[in-house]
Motif scaffolding. Structure first.
Motif, mmCIF file in Angstrom:
data_model
loop_
_atom_site.group_PDB
_atom_site.id
_atom_site.type_symbol
_atom_site.label_atom_id
_atom_site.label_comp_id
_atom_site.label_asym_id
_atom_site.label_seq_id
_atom_site.Cartn_x
_atom_site.Cartn_y
_atom_site.Cartn_z
ATOM 1 N N VAL A 16 0.852 -1.196 0.000
ATOM 2 C CA VAL A 16 0.000 0.000 0.000
ATOM 3 C C VAL A 16 0.884 1.241 0.000
ATOM 4 N N LYS A 17 0.283 2.381 -0.322
ATOM 5 C CA LYS A 17 1.032 3.634 -0.305
ATOM 6 C C LYS A 17 1.521 3.928 1.119
ATOM 7 N N PRO A 18 2.680 4.556 1.256
ATOM 8 C CA PRO A 18 3.197 4.861 2.595
ATOM 9 C C PRO A 18 2.220 5.627 3.465
ATOM 10 N N ILE A 19 1.483 6.568 2.872
ATOM 11 C CA ILE A 19 0.546 7.349 3.676
ATOM 12 C C ILE A 19 -0.600 6.477 4.170
ATOM 13 N N THR A 20 -1.013 5.498 3.336
ATOM 14 C CA THR A 20 -2.067 4.571 3.749
ATOM 15 C C THR A 20 -1.573 3.673 4.877
ATOM 16 N N ILE A 62 -3.303 20.431 5.074
ATOM 17 C CA ILE A 62 -2.034 20.924 5.612
ATOM 18 C C ILE A 62 -0.840 20.222 4.966
ATOM 19 N N GLY A 63 -0.956 18.917 4.710
ATOM 20 C CA GLY A 63 0.136 18.188 4.061
ATOM 21 C C GLY A 63 0.390 18.674 2.651
ATOM 22 N N GLU A 64 -0.693 19.053 1.946
ATOM 23 C CA GLU A 64 -0.558 19.579 0.583
ATOM 24 C C GLU A 64 0.154 20.923 0.602
ATOM 25 N N ALA A 65 -0.180 21.757 1.579
ATOM 26 C CA ALA A 65 0.429 23.084 1.660
ATOM 27 C C ALA A 65 1.912 23.005 2.024
ATOM 28 N N LEU A 66 2.241 22.131 2.969
ATOM 29 C CA LEU A 66 3.634 22.025 3.410
ATOM 30 C C LEU A 66 4.533 21.390 2.353
ATOM 31 N N ALA A 67 3.932 20.700 1.385
ATOM 32 C CA ALA A 67 4.716 20.076 0.312
ATOM 33 C C ALA A 67 4.968 21.032 -0.852
ATOM 34 N N LEU A 68 4.340 22.207 -0.840
ATOM 35 C CA LEU A 68 4.440 23.139 -1.962
ATOM 36 C C LEU A 68 5.853 23.699 -2.127
ATOM 37 N N LYS A 104 1.229 16.605 -4.694
ATOM 38 C CA LYS A 104 1.936 15.824 -3.677
ATOM 39 C C LYS A 104 1.488 16.274 -2.298
ATOM 40 N N THR A 105 1.811 15.462 -1.320
ATOM 41 C CA THR A 105 1.489 15.815 0.063
ATOM 42 C C THR A 105 2.641 15.381 0.961
ATOM 43 N N LEU A 106 2.873 16.125 2.023
ATOM 44 C CA LEU A 106 3.949 15.808 2.961
ATOM 45 C C LEU A 106 3.409 14.909 4.058
ATOM 46 N N VAL A 107 4.088 13.798 4.276
ATOM 47 C CA VAL A 107 3.733 12.878 5.358
ATOM 48 C C VAL A 107 4.845 12.949 6.398
ATOM 49 N N TYR A 108 4.474 13.264 7.638
ATOM 50 C CA TYR A 108 5.470 13.424 8.698
ATOM 51 C C TYR A 108 5.135 12.462 9.833
ATOM 52 N N PRO A 109 5.494 11.165 9.706
ATOM 53 C CA PRO A 109 5.152 10.170 10.727
ATOM 54 C C PRO A 109 5.827 10.477 12.055
ATOM 55 N N LEU A 135 7.515 12.667 0.860
ATOM 56 C CA LEU A 135 6.448 13.131 -0.012
ATOM 57 C C LEU A 135 5.689 11.936 -0.562
ATOM 58 N N SER A 136 4.380 12.076 -0.636
ATOM 59 C CA SER A 136 3.542 11.029 -1.197
ATOM 60 C C SER A 136 2.558 11.663 -2.165
ATOM 61 N N THR A 137 1.868 10.817 -2.924
ATOM 62 C CA THR A 137 0.811 11.330 -3.792
ATOM 63 C C THR A 137 -0.360 11.753 -2.927
ATOM 64 N N PRO A 138 -1.201 12.666 -3.405
ATOM 65 C CA PRO A 138 -2.335 13.128 -2.603
ATOM 66 C C PRO A 138 -3.308 12.015 -2.259
ATOM 67 N N LYS A 139 -4.316 12.372 -1.478
ATOM 68 C CA LYS A 139 -5.252 11.402 -0.914
ATOM 69 C C LYS A 139 -5.976 10.584 -1.972
ATOM 70 N N SER A 140 -6.385 11.199 -3.063
ATOM 71 C CA SER A 140 -7.097 10.494 -4.128
ATOM 72 C C SER A 140 -6.724 11.119 -5.465
ATOM 73 N N LYS A 141 -7.175 10.511 -6.563
ATOM 74 C CA LYS A 141 -6.892 11.058 -7.891
ATOM 75 C C LYS A 141 -7.466 12.464 -8.030
ATOM 76 N N ALA A 142 -8.639 12.675 -7.434
ATOM 77 C CA ALA A 142 -9.277 13.988 -7.517
ATOM 78 C C ALA A 142 -8.491 15.056 -6.763
ATOM 79 N N SER A 143 -7.614 14.630 -5.842
ATOM 80 C CA SER A 143 -6.827 15.587 -5.069
ATOM 81 C C SER A 143 -5.699 16.209 -5.878
ATOM 82 N N VAL A 144 -5.354 15.596 -6.998
ATOM 83 C CA VAL A 144 -4.371 16.207 -7.914
ATOM 84 C C VAL A 144 -5.129 17.247 -8.721
ATOM 85 N N ARG A 145 -4.834 18.517 -8.498
ATOM 86 C CA ARG A 145 -5.684 19.571 -9.059
ATOM 87 C C ARG A 145 -4.936 20.888 -9.176
ATOM 88 N N GLN A 146 -5.545 21.816 -9.888
ATOM 89 C CA GLN A 146 -5.070 23.196 -9.983
ATOM 90 C C GLN A 146 -6.023 24.069 -9.171
#
Length: 394
Positions: free
Chosen positions: A92-96, A225-231, A245-250, A257-268
């Motif tokens: 699974v994805k690291p964030i999952t 917040i993860g999306e903003a911190l990855a910018l 992308k999104t920042l994951v800080y375990p 860095l990981s891909t966003p939560k879902s496909k729809a989360s990749v956006r402008q």
């Protein structure tokens, strides 16, 4: 290796065949790699030696393939830890994985770690779910249950160490008055909060407007917040921010860095004029801060928001800073995620189309948006109906 014998055979030793009706038993000796010692597993009741041999061969394959030796006798703690590390982490994805591991560690194991798999009863599990519902939102309870039930399903269907899943089709209590669970700020509260984000006297980096910019951006775009911190500054083009992308800080681990939560989360995400101007001002200010304070270094990755050493901002530090700002401003002490809800509610209250709001937030479906902001969408529906009624009556 398996050995075989007739149990409780009363036939004379010189008889070539058993005529007393005794049953065959197999006994398997195997190495428990995790414990570092040998164990034994046996089963009897077979009419013939051949039947015992076939059953033993099947059991040996299961032990070798899955590593779960005991037929339901393994503790839930041991089983879940192996299930996560060996079977989930690589697939699974690291964030999952991070979400699953955290829920197992913090919510499931404190209650169930000393139980054996076969000790789980439906009634006791339902009572536990009912108690969780008093502490967490319905969505959180569903997530915890989903992880646990998935693990038990694997114990049944993948590893054959349980005959059935006693916790499938469990009842998750419905929570009334869901709007009270949605935390956000009114327009007036938001203004006071953001004003309190500005640097205060005697702070270490009082010239920096980084946190004011970060929280303003969250409140005016609905970014997670993860999306903003990855910018990075490369993600800003004209009046749009690219979210990919999104920042994951375990906890106690290396951020990534990981891909966003879902496909729809990749956006402008389009920026309003005020937010765009604020980001431009922050970019200049960021360079000024680096020049002003010794030891404050630039980000090698061109990060839009970063620590004084140039690395990613820590999410837990951002949350703690946000709490302090809330206290300073005298507004409800929430988490930065409340700014995402705030943006959505303000958009909907201003009359924005719910489909647009859903796409802007990066929700996987409009239904998620409608369900999350149910009280607002109900108000919009009533306002529209009132306008229609007034129009017909005119």
């Amino acid at each position: 290796m398996a050995s075989f014998r007739l149990r409780n055979c009363t036939c004379p030793p010189d008889r070539k065949r058993c005529t007393c009706g005794a049953k065959w038993e197999y006994r398997i000796r195997y190495l428990d790699r995790k414990a570092g010692k040998y164990r034994e597993k046996s089963k009897s009741g077979f009419d013939t030696k051949k039947a015992a041999q076939l059953a033993a061969a099947e059991e040996e394959l299961a032990i070798e393939r899955n590593g779960f030796a005991e037929n339901g006798n393994e503790t839930i703690k041991t089983y879940l830890e192996d299930w996560l590390e060996i079977y989930k982490k690589p697939n699974v994805k690291p964030i999952t994985y991070s979400v699953q591991e955290r829920n197992v560690r913090l919510n499931i194991l404190p209650q169930w770690e000393n139980y054996r798999l076969k000790d789980i009863t439906r009634s006791e599990y339902q009572k536990w779910i009912n108690e969780l519902s008093k502490k967490y939102s319905e969505g959180t309870v569903r997530r915890i249950h989903s992880i646990f039930s998935s693990a038990i399903n694997d114990a049944v269907h993948e590893f054959q160490i349980l005959r059935d899943n006693p916790i499938q089709k469990i009842k998750i209590p419905k929570q009334q008055n869901n709007e009270s669970k949605l935390h956000y700020y009114t327009k007036d509260q938001l203004d006071v909060l953001l004003e309190a984000c500005k640097p205060v006297k005697n702070t270490k980096y009082k010239h920096s407007i980084q946190y004011y910019t970060l929280f303003s951006l969250l409140a005016r775009t609905g970014l997670r917040i993860g999306e903003a911190l990855a910018l990075t500054w490369d993600d800003l083009a004209d009046d749009r921010i690219s979210v990919s992308k999104t920042l994951v800080y375990p906890l106690n681990s290396t951020p990534y860095l990981s891909t966003p939560k879902s496909k729809a989360s990749v956006r402008q995400v389009k920026l309003d004029a005020v937010t765009l101007m604020m980001l431009k001002k922050h970019r200049v200010n960021q360079k000024e801060v680096i020049l002003r304070y010794p030891g404050y270094t630039a980000s090698a990755d061109n990060l839009m928001f970063h620590q004084q050493d140039g690395r990613w901002l820590r999410t837990n530090v951002v949350r703690e800073y946000f709490k302090e700002v809330c206290k300073r401003a005298g507004v409800p002490v929430l988490s930065p995620h409340a700014l995402r809800h705030t943006h959505a509610v303000h958009l909907l209250e201003s009359g924005a189309n719910i489909k647009y709001v859903s796409e802007r937030l990066g929700h996987a479906s409009v239904k998620i948006t409608a369900d999350t902001y149910l009280h607002v969408t109900k108000k919009i529906e009533q306002d529209a109906l009132d306008l229609y009624t007034a129009y017909i009556a005119d």
